[in-house]
Scaffold this motif. Structure first.
Motif, PDB file in Angstrom:
ATOM      1  N   ASN A 195      -8.219  11.626   9.133  1.00  0.00           N
ATOM      2  CA  ASN A 195      -8.462  11.486   7.716  1.00  0.00           C
ATOM      3  C   ASN A 195      -9.871  10.953   7.545  1.00  0.00           C
ATOM      4  OD1 ASN A 195      -8.256  11.256   5.010  1.00  0.00           O
ATOM      5  ND2 ASN A 195      -6.756   9.603   5.008  1.00  0.00           N
ATOM      6  N   LYS A 201     -14.168   8.329   2.678  1.00  0.00           N
ATOM      7  CA  LYS A 201     -15.465   7.844   2.235  1.00  0.00           C
ATOM      8  C   LYS A 201     -15.273   6.394   1.805  1.00  0.00           C
ATOM      9  CE  LYS A 201     -17.756  12.078   1.166  1.00  0.00           C
ATOM     10  NZ  LYS A 201     -17.256  13.241   0.486  1.00  0.00           N
ATOM     11  N   LYS A 237       0.882   3.590  10.082  1.00  0.00           N
ATOM     12  CA  LYS A 237       2.067   4.455  10.172  1.00  0.00           C
ATOM     13  C   LYS A 237       2.847   4.223  11.466  1.00  0.00           C
ATOM     14  CE  LYS A 237       1.130   7.326   6.569  1.00  0.00           C
ATOM     15  NZ  LYS A 237       2.022   7.746   5.496  1.00  0.00           N
ATOM     16  N   SER A 255       7.814  -6.030   5.884  1.00  0.00           N
ATOM     17  CA  SER A 255       9.018  -5.347   6.397  1.00  0.00           C
ATOM     18  C   SER A 255       9.901  -6.323   7.155  1.00  0.00           C
ATOM     19  CB  SER A 255       8.671  -4.225   7.378  1.00  0.00           C
ATOM     20  OG  SER A 255       7.857  -3.289   6.805  1.00  0.00           O
ATOM     21  N   PRO A 306       0.182   3.795  -7.347  1.00  0.00           N
ATOM     22  CA  PRO A 306       0.519   3.860  -8.751  1.00  0.00           C
ATOM     23  C   PRO A 306       1.920   4.395  -9.031  1.00  0.00           C
ATOM     24  CG  PRO A 306      -0.729   5.771  -8.166  1.00  0.00           C
ATOM     25  CD  PRO A 306      -0.523   4.998  -6.915  1.00  0.00           C
ATOM     26  N   PHE A 307       2.593   4.954  -8.057  1.00  0.00           N
ATOM     27  CA  PHE A 307       3.784   5.680  -8.499  1.00  0.00           C
ATOM     28  C   PHE A 307       5.109   4.977  -8.378  1.00  0.00           C
ATOM     29  CE2 PHE A 307       2.970   9.002 -11.042  1.00  0.00           C
ATOM     30  CZ  PHE A 307       1.772   9.596 -10.690  1.00  0.00           C
ATOM     31  N   ASN A 308       5.149   3.883  -7.666  1.00  0.00           N
ATOM     32  CA  ASN A 308       6.343   3.065  -7.787  1.00  0.00           C
ATOM     33  C   ASN A 308       6.121   2.211  -9.021  1.00  0.00           C
ATOM     34  OD1 ASN A 308       7.481   4.087  -5.551  1.00  0.00           O
ATOM     35  ND2 ASN A 308       6.979   2.347  -4.235  1.00  0.00           N
ATOM     36  N   ARG A 364      12.199  10.302   7.079  1.00  0.00           N
ATOM     37  CA  ARG A 364      12.420   8.926   7.513  1.00  0.00           C
ATOM     38  C   ARG A 364      12.917   8.063   6.356  1.00  0.00           C
ATOM     39  NH1 ARG A 364       7.801   4.881   9.971  1.00  0.00           N
ATOM     40  NH2 ARG A 364       9.177   3.104  10.102  1.00  0.00           N
ATOM     41  N   ARG A 393      17.144  -1.887  11.565  1.00  0.00           N
ATOM     42  CA  ARG A 393      17.104  -2.134  10.116  1.00  0.00           C
ATOM     43  C   ARG A 393      18.485  -2.214   9.483  1.00  0.00           C
ATOM     44  NH1 ARG A 393      12.050  -0.871   7.353  1.00  0.00           N
ATOM     45  NH2 ARG A 393      10.540  -0.203   8.912  1.00  0.00           N
ATOM     46  N   ALA A 452      -2.514  14.538   5.073  1.00  0.00           N
ATOM     47  CA  ALA A 452      -3.487  13.453   5.258  1.00  0.00           C
ATOM     48  C   ALA A 452      -4.929  13.945   5.231  1.00  0.00           C
ATOM     49  CB  ALA A 452      -3.220  12.720   6.559  1.00  0.00           C
ATOM     50  N   HIS A 453      -5.142  15.202   5.651  1.00  0.00           N
ATOM     51  CA  HIS A 453      -6.515  15.706   5.709  1.00  0.00           C
ATOM     52  C   HIS A 453      -6.991  16.238   4.362  1.00  0.00           C
ATOM     53  CE1 HIS A 453      -3.763  19.020   6.236  1.00  0.00           C
ATOM     54  NE2 HIS A 453      -4.730  19.864   5.929  1.00  0.00           N
ATOM     55  N   THR A 463       0.088  12.356  -7.015  1.00  0.00           N
ATOM     56  CA  THR A 463       0.573  12.271  -5.644  1.00  0.00           C
ATOM     57  C   THR A 463       1.631  11.174  -5.532  1.00  0.00           C
ATOM     58  OG1 THR A 463      -1.612  12.967  -4.914  1.00  0.00           O
ATOM     59  CG2 THR A 463      -0.170  12.023  -3.247  1.00  0.00           C
ATOM     60  N   ALA A 464       2.768  11.557  -4.963  1.00  0.00           N
ATOM     61  CA  ALA A 464       3.868  10.596  -4.835  1.00  0.00           C
ATOM     62  C   ALA A 464       3.917  10.040  -3.424  1.00  0.00           C
ATOM     63  CB  ALA A 464       5.185  11.277  -5.164  1.00  0.00           C
ATOM     64  N   SER A 465       4.518   8.873  -3.272  1.00  0.00           N
ATOM     65  CA  SER A 465       4.736   8.328  -1.933  1.00  0.00           C
ATOM     66  C   SER A 465       6.005   8.972  -1.374  1.00  0.00           C
ATOM     67  CB  SER A 465       4.919   6.820  -2.012  1.00  0.00           C
ATOM     68  OG  SER A 465       6.144   6.516  -2.632  1.00  0.00           O
ATOM     69  N   LYS A 512       9.126   7.467  -2.795  1.00  0.00           N
ATOM     70  CA  LYS A 512       9.438   7.884  -4.162  1.00  0.00           C
ATOM     71  C   LYS A 512      10.162   9.241  -4.137  1.00  0.00           C
ATOM     72  CE  LYS A 512       9.080   8.728  -8.637  1.00  0.00           C
ATOM     73  NZ  LYS A 512      10.266   8.355  -9.429  1.00  0.00           N
ATOM     74  N   ILE A 518       6.971  14.423  -8.157  1.00  0.00           N
ATOM     75  CA  ILE A 518       7.390  13.656  -9.298  1.00  0.00           C
ATOM     76  C   ILE A 518       7.621  14.584 -10.501  1.00  0.00           C
ATOM     77  CG2 ILE A 518       6.394  11.441  -8.664  1.00  0.00           C
ATOM     78  CD1 ILE A 518       3.810  12.270  -9.878  1.00  0.00           C
TER      79      ILE A 518
END
Lengths: 445, 243
Positions: free
Chosen positions: A4, A7, A63, A86, A259-261, B15, B48, B187-188, B196-198, B201, B220
C-alpha cells in the motif's frame, strides 16, 4: 502480504510526514516475501508520536492480529499486531487485565514492547516488558525466540529498542488477575509542585498514581495540580451498589472507528453515572474516593478519537522527559517556569513518579519524575525545546524516544547510557543491515 | 446441526463473520485455500470465544472437489456463507487466459458449484440459510473491472434463481452486494473514505440481513442508490464514460 502506497504517512503527532511504501504482514510466513532492498521499520497502530515508526519503507503489522493461546493462569500468546484494546475486550470479562497499560489502548503488543511502555503503576509493577515471558522476532535473517534467559541480549535490546532489532512476530505475556472491571479512584489537589511531590512520595503503596499539572500557574502556585490514584476494586468494594451483579461487566464508552461505525455511544448506565460523579463533582482538597471504569481512568484521551487533530495540520510534539529523584524538583520547576514564561500553554501536562530503572538498553523509565508536555509545532519551538533539553541533560535525565521527533543525536548519546551496548547487540544479530527508522537516522542509531 | 460453513473465512469480512457467529454460539467450519491461515483463525476463535472450529481447505478452482468437501458436512450445517472472491487484474486478464479463467472460476463457476452443493445439503434443514457475497461491480460492467464484474453478475443471477427455487423450503438465500470495503483485496486502491466500509461493518450488515430474512443487502446502504443511478445511465452515454 500486500502493498500500500501511503502518501504523507505520519504518526500520532502528525509530524513529520513521509511518503512511504507500506508492506502489510498478515502472517508470519509473509516475512519471506518482504522486499528488504530498502531499510525497513515495523509499525503497528502508529501511536508513537514522532518519527520512530516512520521510514520510506514500512512494515505494517496491524493486520497481524491473532490470538494464539490462553491458559487459565493468565498466560496469553498472540501475534504482535494484537491491540491492547482487543486484549481488554476479550479478557476483562473473564477476570484478566493488562499488567501495564499506557494512556491509550490503541497500541499493538509489538509496539508496546518496542516502546517498552509504562503506565500509572510503573512505581509498583515496572514496564510492559517486565510482564513479557518471551517473544519471537524476525531479525532480517532469521526468526529468533527471545526471553530473559534465551538470547537475553536481544531481548533487552528489543524492549524499548524502537523496532531497530527487527519485526516482533508473536508475544507471550502474563495478564493481571482482576476481580472487577472497576477502579477505586481518589483525587487530591496539590497547591504547588512541592506539594505534588509529597503526595507522590506518600502514595507509593497505591497501585496507580498520576498527576495532571496546570501549566499556566506561576509563582507560589507553580506546578499546582491534581493527583489521581487508584486501584482495582474488589468484589467487596462493589457490595451495596448495582455493580455487584456483574462485577466484570465491560463498559465500552465510545465508538472505536470512524467514519462508518457511526457513533453508537454504547455508554452503559453505570459508566455514565460514574463518569458524571467523577468529572462533575470537583475534587475537594480532601481525599475523594469514587468508583470508575477502565476507560475514564486509564484512557481519558481515547474518549475523543483523533484528539491529535486539534493541533492542526502542522502537528505537535509531546515533550516527555524523566529526571532522577534528587534533581527532579529543581529541573521540573525550572522547566515549568520556562514554559509558563514562554506563554505556550500545554494542553496536557502529566506528571508521574517512576519506580526503578528498567533493564531494556533503551528503555525510558528511571527512578525519578517524568513530565509530559504537548506543544503545537510553531516557529521557534524546536530552539526552545533544545534549551529544555539542556536542563534535562544537566539533571542527568533523558527524553522518551516514543514521543520524540526532534532531539539531537548528541543529546541522545549523552542521556542514554547503554547506547553502545545496544549498538553492539544490533550489530551482533545483523539487524542494522535491514532496519532503520527516520528517528534512528536522526539519532545516529 | 448448529454449524455454519464459511467459505473464504480467512478474508477480512469472513473473519469478522466468524467472530459474529461464534459470538452467537454457533459452531464453525472454516474454509479457505490456505491451511496455515485457517489454523491461525481457528486458534484465534478458540481464544476469543472458546468455540472449537473445524477447518477444511478448499480451492474454488478445484471444481471436481467442491461438492465432496461441502457434502462431507451434511447433517452438521445449518448455514452456508460464500465469502470467497478474487478481484484479479483486469489489464492482465485481457491478455492472459489464465488470469481471466481464474477470475471467472473463483467468482462464478466455483462459487456456483459451492452454492449448489450447499443448497443440496441445506434444503431439507429447517431454518437454514445460504449467504452469497457478490459485489456492486456485478450490477453494470465497466472497463476497469468487467471480468470480475461479469462473474459477480452471474453470481447475482445464480443467487436470485436459487432463492426462487428454495422459496418453498425453509432455507433463505441472501445476496450481499458490498460496495468499497477496506480489505487486503483493495489495499492497493485509493478508495473514497465516505463510500468505503470496514469489514466489520459489512459483516454486521450481512448477519443483520440474514437474521431478518432479507433477499438482497447492500453494504453500505448508500450503494443501493448509487448503483440505481449508475444503472439508469443510458448505454449510449455509459459507453463513453471512463469508469
Amino acid at each position: 502480504m500486500y502493498l500500500n502506497r501511503n502518501k504523507n504517512t505520519t504518526s500520532w503527532g502528525n509530524y513529520p510526514q513521509v511518503d512511504a511504501l507500506s508492506q502489510f504482514i498478515e502472517r508470519e510466513k509473509d516475512v519471506n516475501s518482504l522486499d528488504m532492498t530498502k531499510k525497513l521499520i515495523a509499525r503497528g497502530l502508529g501511536r508513537s508520536y514522532g518519527d520512530s515508526a516512520l521510514s520510506k519503507s514500512i512494515v505494517n503489522l496491524e493486520k497481524n492480529d491473532y490470538f494464539i493461546s490462553f491458559s487459565n493462569e493468565g498466560i496469553l500468546e498472540c501475534t504482535a499486531g494484537v491491540s491492547l484494546e482487543s486484549i481488554i475486550s476479550v479478557f476483562s470479562t473473564r477476570g484478566w487485565f493488562l499488567p501495564v497499560t499506557p494512556g491509550t489502548k490503541y497500541v499493538t503488543v509489538g509496539g508496546a514492547i518496542a516502546s517498552d511502555v509504562h503506565g500509572k503503576n510503573h512505581h509498583a509493577d515496572g514496564v510492559f516488558s517486565d510482564h513479557v515471558e518471551s517473544f519471537r522476532i524476525f531479525t532480517g535473517e532469521e526468526i529468533l525466540e527471545c526471553s530473559k534467559s534465551v538470547n537475553p541480549d536481544l531481548f533487552y535490546a528489543t524492549c524499548g529498542g524502537m523496532g531497530l532489532t527487527g519485526i516482533i512476530l508473536t508475544v507471550t505475556l502474563r495478564l493481571l488477575k482482576i476481580h472487577s472491571s472497576y477502579i477505586i479512584q481518589s483525587q487530591t489537589r496539590a497547591s504547588n509542585f512541592e506539594d505534588l511531590m509529597r503526595l507522590f512520595e506518600g502514595s507509593e503503596s497505591e497501585k496507580y498514581t498520576v498527576a495532571w499539572i496546570d501549566c499556566l500557574s506561576k509563582g507560589e502556585h507553580l506546578g499546582r495540580g491534581v493527583m489521581i490514584s487508584g486501584e482495582h476494586a474488589t468484589y467487596d468494594d462493589l457490595l451495596g451498589t448495582k455493580m455487584q451483579e456483574n462485577p466484570l461487566k465491560l463498559c465500552k464508552s465510545f465508538p472505536a472507528k470512524i467514519p462508518f461505525n457511526f457513533p453508537s455511544f454504547a455508554l452503559c448506565s453505570e459508566s455514565v453515572y460514574l463518569f458524571n460523579q467523577l468529572y462533575f463533582n470537583k475534587p475537594s482538597s480532601e481525599l475523594d474516593r469514587a468508583l470508575t471504569t477502565f476507560d475514564p481512568f486509564f484512557y481519558p484521551l481515547d474518549f475523543v478519537s483523533d484528539w491529535n487533530k486539534i493541533y492542526g495540520a502542522r502537528g505537535f510534539v509531546q515533550y516527555q522527559f524523566v529526571v532522577p529523584m534528587k534533581s527532579s524538583k529543581k529541573a521540573i520547576q525550572e522547566i515549568l517556569e520556562r514554559v509558563s514564561d514562554k506563554g505556550i500553554a500545554s494542553f496536557l501536562a502529566v506528571l508521574k513518579l517512576f519506580g526503578k530503572e528498567s533493564e531494556g538498553y533503551l528503555s525510558f523509565p528511571m527512578r525519578g519524575y517524568t513530565l509530559a508536555l504537548d506543544f503545537p509545532i510553531m516557529e521557534g519551538l524546536f530552539e526552545f525545546l533544545d534549551e529544555l533539553d539542556k536542563i534535562v541533560l544537566d539533571a542527568n535525565g533523558r527524553l522518551y524516544l516514543t514521543k520524540d521527533a526532534r532531539m539531537s543525536a548528541d543529546t541522545f548519546h549523552k542521556s542514554y547510557k547503554n547506547v553502545n551496548k545496544f549498538k553492539s547487540v544490533v550489530q551482533k544479530y545483523g539487524c542494522d543491515r535491514f532496519f532503520k527508522s527516520l528517528q534512528a537516522k536522526r539519532l545516529g542509531l | 446441526m448448529n454449524s455454519i460453513f464459511i467459505l473464504g473465512a480467512t478474508s477480512d469480512i469472513g473473519r469478522e463473520l466468524s467472530y459474529i457467529y461464534a459470538g452467537k454460539g454457533y459452531s464453525l467450519i472454516l474454509s479457505a485455500r490456505d491451511k496455515s491461515d485457517l489454523t491461525a483463525l481457528k486458534q484465534d476463535v478458540k481464544v476469543r470465544f472458546d468455540v472449537d472450529a473445524e477447518t477444511v481447505s478448499l480451492d474454488l478452482q478445484d471444481f471436481e472437489n467442491i461438492d465432496d468437501v461441502i457434502s462431507s458436512f451434511k447433517g452438521q450445517i445449518c448455514g452456508f456463507v460464500l465469502m470467497a472472491g478474487y478481484l484479479g487484474d483486469q489489464q492482465l486478464a485481457q491478455s492472459s487466459k489464465d488470469e481471466a479463467y481464474k477470475i471467472m472460476a473463483v467468482n462464478y463457476t466455483g462459487s456456483c458449484a459451492a452454492l449448489e452443493s450447499a443448497a443440496k445439503n441445506l434444503e431439507s434443514v429447517p431454518k437454514s440459510f445460504i449467504i452469497g457475497v457478490s459485489s456492486v461491480a456485478g450490477l453494470r460492467g465497466r472497463q476497469s473491472n468487467y471480468m470480475y464484474g461479469s462473474a459477480k453478475a452471474g453470481l447475482i443471477s445464480y443467487l436470485s434463481g436459487l432463492r426462487n427455487r428454495l422459496q418453498k423450503s425453509d432455507t433463505t438465500v441472501l445476496t450481499v452486494l458490498p460496495g468499497f470495503v477496506d480489505t487486503k483485496m483493495t489495499a492497493h486502491l485509493e478508495l473514497p473514505a465516505l463510500l468505503t466500509a470496514s469489514p466489520a461493518k459489512v459483516a454486521a450488515d450481512i448477519v443483520k440481513g440474514q437474521t431478518r430474512g432479507k433477499s438482497v443487502v447492500y453494504s453500505i446502504f448508500v450503494w443501493r442508490y448509487i448503483m440505481w443511478i449508475i444503472r439508469c445511465i443510458p448505454e449510449f452515454v455509459f459507453k463513453r464514460l471512463s469508469l
